[in-house]
Design a protein around this motif. Structure first.
Motif, mmCIF file in Angstrom:
data_model
loop_
_atom_site.group_PDB
_atom_site.id
_atom_site.type_symbol
_atom_site.label_atom_id
_atom_site.label_comp_id
_atom_site.label_asym_id
_atom_site.label_seq_id
_atom_site.Cartn_x
_atom_site.Cartn_y
_atom_site.Cartn_z
ATOM 1 N N UNK A 57 0.851 -1.172 0.000
ATOM 2 C CA UNK A 57 0.000 0.000 0.000
ATOM 3 C C UNK A 57 0.894 1.231 0.000
ATOM 4 N N UNK A 58 0.804 2.024 -1.044
ATOM 5 C CA UNK A 58 1.640 3.213 -1.145
ATOM 6 C C UNK A 58 1.938 3.549 -2.589
ATOM 7 N N UNK A 59 2.864 4.464 -2.775
ATOM 8 C CA UNK A 59 3.222 4.923 -4.101
ATOM 9 C C UNK A 59 4.171 3.978 -4.825
ATOM 10 N N UNK A 60 4.499 4.381 -6.045
ATOM 11 C CA UNK A 60 5.367 3.560 -6.884
ATOM 12 C C UNK A 60 6.754 3.424 -6.279
ATOM 13 N N UNK A 61 7.267 4.492 -5.664
ATOM 14 C CA UNK A 61 8.598 4.441 -5.060
ATOM 15 C C UNK A 61 8.640 3.448 -3.905
ATOM 16 N N UNK A 62 7.577 3.438 -3.088
ATOM 17 C CA UNK A 62 7.520 2.505 -1.964
ATOM 18 C C UNK A 62 7.474 1.058 -2.460
ATOM 19 N N UNK A 63 6.704 0.814 -3.541
ATOM 20 C CA UNK A 63 6.616 -0.545 -4.089
ATOM 21 C C UNK A 63 7.973 -1.007 -4.602
ATOM 22 N N UNK A 64 8.668 -0.136 -5.344
ATOM 23 C CA UNK A 64 9.978 -0.505 -5.887
ATOM 24 C C UNK A 64 10.995 -0.739 -4.776
ATOM 25 N N UNK A 65 10.977 0.139 -3.755
ATOM 26 C CA UNK A 65 11.914 -0.020 -2.646
ATOM 27 C C UNK A 65 11.627 -1.310 -1.873
ATOM 28 N N UNK A 66 10.363 -1.619 -1.667
ATOM 29 C CA UNK A 66 9.999 -2.841 -0.959
ATOM 30 C C UNK A 66 10.424 -4.073 -1.739
ATOM 31 N N UNK A 67 10.209 -4.063 -3.048
ATOM 32 C CA UNK A 67 10.613 -5.196 -3.875
ATOM 33 C C UNK A 67 12.126 -5.376 -3.838
#
Length: 144
Positions: A57-67
Motif C-alpha cells: 500500500x503506497x506509491x510507486x517508489x515505496x513498491x519498488x523499494x519494498x521489492x
C-alpha cells in the motif's frame, strides 16, 4: 506431486503464512514498507522454486523499494522457511508485485465518479448531457 494437489495447496498456504510473519515481524530493512502483505504463493511441484505475490500500500517508489528490499532479504527468508517448514528442498523465492488491490480500488473510484456524475445530471466532455440507456421498445417480445 501435481500442481493442484492437496499437498501442494497445503505447502503453498504454509509458505505464505511463514513469509508473511517473517516479513511483518523479523525483517528490519527500512526499504520494506510496513504495509506489505503476501497475497498468494505458488510453490513448484518439485519444491525448487516459489513465486510470492506481494502487495504494498503506497506509491510507486515505496513498491519498488519494498521489492528491492525483499530481493536482498531472500536468503534470510529462505533460512526462516527451512527452519520452520520441513521440506525436502527449500524453494528459491521470486517476488512478484501484485497490483490487483490497487486496480480494484481504482475501478471502484471510477465507478463512484460516474455514479455521482449521473446522479447530478452533469454533462460529459462534449457539453452534452450523459445519455441514460433505456430498454428497447420490443424488449421481451419474441419475433415471429
Amino acid at each position: 506431486m501435481r500442481k493442484n494437489s492437496v499437498k501442494n495447496t497445503r505447502i503453498n498456504g504454509e509458505v505464505q503464512r511463514v513469509l508473511a510473519e517473517t516479513i511483518r515481524g523479523q525483517i528490519k530493512d527500512p526499504r520494506i514498507s510496513p504495509w506489505t502483505s503476501v497475497v498468494a504463493v505458488e510453490v513448484a511441484p518439485d519444491l525448487k522454486s516459489c513465486k510470492a505475490w506481494i502487495s504494498v500500500l503506497g506509491g510507486k517508489e515505496e513498491r519498488e523499494a519494498t521489492l528491492e528490499g525483499l530481493k536482498s532479504a531472500e536468503g534470510f527468508l529462505r533460512m526462516k522457511l527451512a527452519k520452520t517448514i520441513n521440506l525436502r528442498n527449500t524453494p528459491e523465492i521470486t517476488f512478484v508485485m501484485d497490483q490487483s488491490i490497487e486496480y480494484g480500488v481504482n475501478m471502484s473510484r471510477k465507478i463512484d465518479e460516474v455514479m455521482t456524475r449521473d446522479a447530478a445530471g452533469e454533462t460529459n466532455e462534449d457539453g452534452k448531457e450523459t445519455p441514460i440507456p433505456s430498454e428497447p421498445e420490443n424488449f421481451g417480445e419474441e419475433e415471429v
